[in-house]
Design a protein around this motif. Structure first.
Motif, short mmCIF file in Angstrom:
data_model
loop_
_atom_site.label_atom_id
_atom_site.label_comp_id
_atom_site.label_asym_id
_atom_site.label_seq_id
_atom_site.Cartn_x
_atom_site.Cartn_y
_atom_site.Cartn_z
N GLY A 214 0.92 -1.34 -0.06
CA GLY A 214 0.04 0.16 -0.01
C GLY A 214 0.76 1.19 0.04
O GLY A 214 2.26 1.01 0.10
N VAL A 215 0.24 2.28 -0.20
CA VAL A 215 0.93 3.60 -0.26
C VAL A 215 0.40 4.64 0.55
O VAL A 215 -0.82 4.78 0.88
CB VAL A 215 0.71 4.07 -1.93
CG1 VAL A 215 1.33 5.47 -2.26
CG2 VAL A 215 1.59 3.07 -2.96
N CYS A 216 1.13 5.51 1.07
CA CYS A 216 0.44 6.64 1.88
C CYS A 216 0.66 7.88 1.29
O CYS A 216 1.72 8.38 0.89
CB CYS A 216 1.42 6.77 3.48
SG CYS A 216 1.03 7.85 4.59
N ASP A 217 -0.58 8.83 1.45
CA ASP A 217 -0.26 9.94 0.98
C ASP A 217 0.08 10.77 1.91
O ASP A 217 -0.02 10.69 3.08
CB ASP A 217 -1.58 10.36 0.04
CG ASP A 217 -2.95 10.54 0.73
OD1 ASP A 217 -2.66 10.25 2.09
OD2 ASP A 217 -3.91 10.72 0.33
N LEU A 218 0.29 12.31 1.69
CA LEU A 218 0.46 13.27 2.54
C LEU A 218 -0.63 13.42 3.72
O LEU A 218 -0.30 13.49 4.95
CB LEU A 218 0.62 14.58 2.01
CG LEU A 218 0.99 15.70 2.75
CD1 LEU A 218 2.24 15.35 3.43
CD2 LEU A 218 1.11 17.13 2.12
N ALA A 219 -2.00 13.38 3.16
CA ALA A 219 -2.91 13.58 4.33
C ALA A 219 -3.01 12.29 5.39
O ALA A 219 -2.99 12.65 6.80
CB ALA A 219 -4.29 13.31 3.71
N PHE A 220 -2.66 11.28 4.83
CA PHE A 220 -2.52 9.99 5.77
C PHE A 220 -1.36 10.12 6.63
O PHE A 220 -1.34 9.79 7.85
CB PHE A 220 -2.40 8.76 4.92
CG PHE A 220 -2.84 7.71 5.62
CD1 PHE A 220 -3.74 7.62 6.53
CD2 PHE A 220 -2.48 6.31 5.22
CE1 PHE A 220 -4.21 6.42 7.22
CE2 PHE A 220 -2.86 5.17 5.85
CZ PHE A 220 -3.74 5.13 6.90
N LEU A 221 -0.26 10.69 6.12
CA LEU A 221 1.09 10.78 6.78
C LEU A 221 0.88 11.81 7.92
O LEU A 221 1.13 11.48 9.05
CB LEU A 221 2.17 11.21 5.94
CG LEU A 221 3.50 11.28 6.55
CD1 LEU A 221 3.96 10.03 6.87
CD2 LEU A 221 4.44 12.01 5.59
N ILE A 222 0.22 12.92 7.59
CA ILE A 222 -0.06 14.01 8.51
C ILE A 222 -0.87 13.19 9.73
O ILE A 222 -0.43 13.68 10.96
CB ILE A 222 -0.86 15.04 7.93
CG1 ILE A 222 0.06 15.89 7.15
CG2 ILE A 222 -1.62 15.87 8.98
CD1 ILE A 222 -0.86 16.90 6.08
N ARG A 223 -1.85 12.38 9.46
CA ARG A 223 -2.60 11.99 10.74
C ARG A 223 -1.48 11.11 11.65
O ARG A 223 -1.69 10.91 12.97
CB ARG A 223 -3.57 10.88 10.37
CG ARG A 223 -4.67 11.96 9.73
CD ARG A 223 -5.74 11.22 8.98
NE ARG A 223 -6.51 12.01 8.24
CZ ARG A 223 -7.86 12.46 8.62
NH1 ARG A 223 -8.23 12.32 9.79
NH2 ARG A 223 -8.54 13.46 7.86
N TYR A 224 -0.50 9.95 10.89
CA TYR A 224 0.32 9.54 11.59
C TYR A 224 1.28 10.15 12.35
O TYR A 224 1.74 9.96 13.51
CB TYR A 224 1.13 8.48 10.69
CG TYR A 224 0.29 7.32 10.57
CD1 TYR A 224 0.51 6.18 11.41
CD2 TYR A 224 -0.41 7.04 9.30
CE1 TYR A 224 -0.11 4.84 11.06
CE2 TYR A 224 -1.12 5.75 9.18
CZ TYR A 224 -0.82 4.80 10.00
OH TYR A 224 -1.69 3.64 9.77
N VAL A 225 1.92 11.25 11.78
CA VAL A 225 3.04 12.19 12.36
C VAL A 225 2.04 12.98 13.74
O VAL A 225 2.71 12.97 14.89
CB VAL A 225 3.29 13.26 11.55
CG1 VAL A 225 4.06 14.29 12.10
CG2 VAL A 225 4.04 12.69 10.13
N ALA A 226 0.86 13.14 13.61
CA ALA A 226 0.14 13.95 14.64
C ALA A 226 0.12 12.72 15.79
O ALA A 226 0.06 13.34 17.03
CB ALA A 226 -1.13 14.39 14.16
#
Ligand code: SAM
Ligand code: F3S
Length: 482
Positions: A214-226
């Motif tokens: 699978g692939v993570c886009d920026l919106a998804f990455l932001i949630r993980y970083v948060a």
């Protein structure tokens, strides 16, 4: 005595990030200690930018200065890296034959080996290849230098705007794997970092491979970083409007850690010019993205890049740009005259607009945005806002025009909308009721603090900390982030 490294950095935040990595990599391999004084350095590197011609010229004038030192100290090693090195390659030696190392943005991790080769053979070396992801795999763990940090999540750009050299100098887009990005963020958090800026030339094109497929886009990455413990404020830059997706709008709606500020370069308000620039959107499409974003974050602050004087830009085209500025109400801009870049499609477009006209347009645009920014700063006076305190104030406060005030307890922080607030911790007759009470201000460094803005200056704000019970006790406590 430890040998010394001096790095001169031109250009964008990606270059700042790369320079910090160079310091770490050569610190680890050759125990080089960074110095701010090139005159006492054993290795001098310049990390260049070729986005505009001016930046390129600055490189050669800087090199001219260092050539004289090299004549008296032949052991001095001089290296040129970054986008000019990538674009010019060995041609750098035609103008500056005394340069020892030429390296590109994707080969900075090979600097230890390149330096060894120069020292062992006395010969010049070059490596401006694009080995993609290898760079990140070979770099040491980043060292935090304060409560804020950049994390590069993707490199290169595949948008090929007609005026821009970046796709040619930094290569096509490629994203770092999701796990690598999160590991770097966690590493920063463990060192006390509270705010992360995710970086890329075209950061919202991020598509990071995930370990389970699978692939993570920026919106998804932001949630993980948060979700990383300790990270309470997130920014990202630079976004291309074409890929500013509804998923990102949803992230602004749902992720409180995402700062209320967005840099979304529009470049021009004229559809004719936007087409010539190959930007892939119209002014209306841009405004519709802003409208959707403001629907979920009404007070978001927006900044943009503008290119003024693109080939053939008419008065009417420029008027459309000014109209867009009125409508959107930008808070800040990076605006420049168009600079012809050899090898880009726009370089061959006819351009009859006189330079004086372009300069006058640029001044009008910059004045209009500065006026807007002033209005926003003034409207913040009396308001409560949250800042992340980064360190001691760079300039001591001068209370109400009384001259420089050398107060040891002054610190500065940044608001969500990217304004520097100098914190007037003891009141200093700035209003409020804080006079004379002791605050242990250094404890604020690295903390989020609620402040009331007391004054708007031309480039900064002044503020006083407020206690959780209002501003009645003269006591201030760092507060947990949103
Ligand atoms: N990815 C971003 C975007 O969506 O536009 C831009 C990254 S680019 C390296 C940074 C800025 O440099 C651009 O937004 C543009 O305003 C400016 N720039 C690039 N090429 C330029 C040129 N030839 N002349 C003047 N400004 C230029
Ligand atoms: Fe340059 Fe356009 Fe990419 S401005 S960095 S080619 S989005």
């Amino acid at each position: 005595m430890a040998q010394k490294l001096y790095i001169k950095t031109f250009g964008c935040q990606m270059n700042e990030y790369d320079s910090a990595r160079i310091e770490e990599v050569l610190g680890e391999s050759h125990a080089l200690a960074t110095t701010a004084d090139p005159a006492c350095a054993d290795v001098i590197l310049v990390n260049t930018c070729s986005v505009r011609e001016k930046a390129e010229e600055k490189l050669f004038s800087e090199l001219g200065r260092w050539r004289r030192w090299k004549e008296t100290r032949p052991d001095l090693v001089i290296g040129v890296g970054g986008c000019v090195a990538s674009q010019e390659g060995a041609a750098i030696w035609e103008r500056a034959p005394f340069v020892d190392i030429v390296f590109g943005p994707q080969t900075l991790h090979r600097l230890p080996a390149l330096l060894d080769r120069v020292r062992a053979t006395g010969e010049r070396v070059i490596d401006v290849s694009f080995p993609e992801i290898e760079k990140f795999d070979c770099l040491p763990r980043p060292r935090a230098k304060g409560p804020t940090a950049f994390v590069s999540i993707m490199e290169g750009c595949s948008k090929y705007c007609s005026f821009c050299v970046v796709p040619y100098t930094r290569g096509e887009e490629f994203s770092r794997p999701f796990d690598d990005v999160i590991t770097e963020v966690v590493g920063h958090a463990e060192q006390g970092v509270r705010e992360i800026t995710l970086l890329g030339q075209n950061v919202n094109a991020y598509r990071g491979a995930m370990h389970g497929g699978g692939v993570c886009d920026l919106a998804f990455l932001i949630r993980y970083v948060a979700a990383v413990d300790g990270i309470d404020r997130i920014r990202f830059t630079t976004s291309h409007p074409l890929e500013f997706s509804d998923r990102l709008v949803a992230a602004f709606a749902e992720v409180p850690e995402l700062a209320g500020h967005l840099h979304l370069p529009v470049q021009s308000g004229s559809d004719r010019i936007l087409t010539l620039m190959k930007r892939g959107y119209t002014a209306i499409e841009y405004k519709s993205k802003v409208r959707r974003l403001r629907a979920v974050r009404p007070d978001i602050s927006l900044s943009s890049d503008f290119i003024v004087g693109f080939p053939g830009e008419s008065d009417e085209d420029f008027a459309r740009t000014m109209g867009l500025i009125e409508e959107v109400g930008f808070d800040a801009s990076f605006s420049f005259l168009y600079s012809r870049r050899p090898g880009t499609p726009a370089a061959s477009l006819p351009d009859e607009v006189p330079l004086a006209v372009k300069k006058e347009r640029l001044a009008r645009l910059q004045n209009r945005i500065a006026e807007n920014a002033r209005g926003i700063s003034e409207a913040m006076v009396g308001q409560r806002t949250r800042i992340l305190v980064e360190g001691p104030s760079r300039k001591h406060l001068s209370p109400l025009g009384a001259g420089p005030h050398h107060h040891p307890d002054q610190v500065f922080g940044r608001t969500e909308n990217n304004r520097v607030v100098n914190l007037c911790a003891r009141g200093l007759s700035m209003g409020g009721d804080l006079s004379g009470r002791d605050l242990i201000v250094p404890n604020f460094i690295g903390q989020f603090v609620d402040v009331v803005i007391t004054e708007a200056r031309s480039h900064t704000l002044l503020g006083v900390p407020v206690s959780e019970r209002g501003n009645d006790e003269g006591l201030a406590r760092p507060v947990a982030a949103a």
